[in-house]
Design an enzyme around this catalytic site. Structure first.
Site, PDB file in Angstrom:
ATOM      1  N   HIS A 119       0.833  -1.195   0.000  1.00  0.00           N
ATOM      2  CA  HIS A 119       0.000   0.000   0.000  1.00  0.00           C
ATOM      3  C   HIS A 119       0.875   1.255   0.000  1.00  0.00           C
ATOM      4  O   HIS A 119       2.093   1.183   0.202  1.00  0.00           O
ATOM      5  CB  HIS A 119      -0.918   0.029   1.227  1.00  0.00           C
ATOM      6  CG  HIS A 119      -2.100  -0.884   1.110  1.00  0.00           C
ATOM      7  ND1 HIS A 119      -2.030  -2.225   1.418  1.00  0.00           N
ATOM      8  CD2 HIS A 119      -3.382  -0.656   0.703  1.00  0.00           C
ATOM      9  CE1 HIS A 119      -3.210  -2.784   1.215  1.00  0.00           C
ATOM     10  NE2 HIS A 119      -4.048  -1.849   0.791  1.00  0.00           N
ATOM     11  N   LYS A 174      -0.320   4.674   4.705  1.00  0.00           N
ATOM     12  CA  LYS A 174      -1.166   3.707   5.424  1.00  0.00           C
ATOM     13  C   LYS A 174      -0.559   3.422   6.794  1.00  0.00           C
ATOM     14  O   LYS A 174       0.638   3.168   6.906  1.00  0.00           O
ATOM     15  CB  LYS A 174      -1.326   2.415   4.615  1.00  0.00           C
ATOM     16  CG  LYS A 174      -2.345   1.450   5.222  1.00  0.00           C
ATOM     17  CD  LYS A 174      -2.728   0.364   4.252  1.00  0.00           C
ATOM     18  CE  LYS A 174      -3.727  -0.614   4.855  1.00  0.00           C
ATOM     19  NZ  LYS A 174      -4.975   0.043   5.262  1.00  0.00           N
TER      20      LYS A 174
END
Length: 244
Positions: A132, A136
């Site tokens: 990600h 995040k």
């Protein structure tokens, strides 16, 4: 026209959902709330709520949905056992859908992972790899845990008792039946997930790539609208797609 309220409207997902609803002829965004603001008024004006805020706000958000007698879709990740218990309790009063990923593609991927894990024996090692964007804050991702849970359920085991993550140094051999997790972070990656089934001299990889955050927004809106009119209970994105 379904009236949908957004909790966490200033976040990435909240903004994507608001953008999608603004262009929709089927659904309407009635507004949003963010940290420090009560969701009660928003709930009263909505037919359904979507929650992409923070774990600390979950109980208040559920209380608002129960007070208004409307369903809620929860996409907030990083939830712990106490949050899951609160969702279970709320599901006795209203329809609730909680998921680590609202993508319809990931929903189908989870069903495929469950099927593969159920058919392949424990001699096939399972590893979940995800990547990600650099911003995040939780790992493994909610989607990775969703996929790991699908595999664990198919094998009739408890994920928490059989998961391995954060391997570093001299870790010893891999435990038989374990489900491993690896998390990568960097750039602006919306979401990459792969589930690897590694057997003797062969390997199967099931994967999904998110190219744009709007795929999650579309799934969230579809799920929230689907909940309207359903009896109280706890639902999944697989229910939305009609998967067994």
């Amino acid at each position: 026209m379904a009236r949908i309220g957004i909790i966490g409207s200033e976040g990435r997902m909240g903004q994507a959902i608001a953008q999608l609803l603004a262009a929709s002829d089927e659904h309407e965004c009635v507004g949003g709330v963010d940290k420090g603001k009560s969701p009660a008024d928003l709930a009263d004006a909505s037919d359904a709520l979507v929650d992409f805020s923070a774990p600390a706000a979950l109980k208040d958000n559920l209380h608002a949905a129960i007070g208004a007698g409307i369903p809620m879709l929860i996409g907030t990740t990083g939830l712990e056992a106490s949050h899951q218990a609160a969702i279970d309790s709320a599901a006795g009063a209203i329809p609730v859908l909680q998921t680590g990923n609202t993508s319809l593609g990931v929903t189908l991927l989870a069903a495929l992972v469950r099927q593969a894990a159920g058919k392949l024996g424990p001699d096939w090692d399972i590893e979940v790899l995800e990547m990600h964007h650099r911003m995040k804050v939780d790992a493994p991702s909610g989607t990775a845990l969703l996929l790991g849970q699908a595999a664990a359920q198919a094998r009739g085991i408890d994920l928490a008792a059989h998961s391995e993550s954060g391997r570093d140094g001299h870790t010893g051999k891999r435990e038989e039946g374990a489900i491993g997790f690896a998390a990568l972070r960097g750039g602006t990656v919306a979401g990459e997930h792969s589930v690897i089934f590694a057997g003797e001299q062969e390997r199967i990889t099931l994967s999904h790539s998110a190219e744009n955050r709007m795929i999650f927004a579309r799934g969230a809106v579809k799920g929230a609208a689907w909940l309207i009119g359903k009896p109280a209970g706890r639902y999944t994105m697989e229910d939305v797609l009609g998967l067994d």
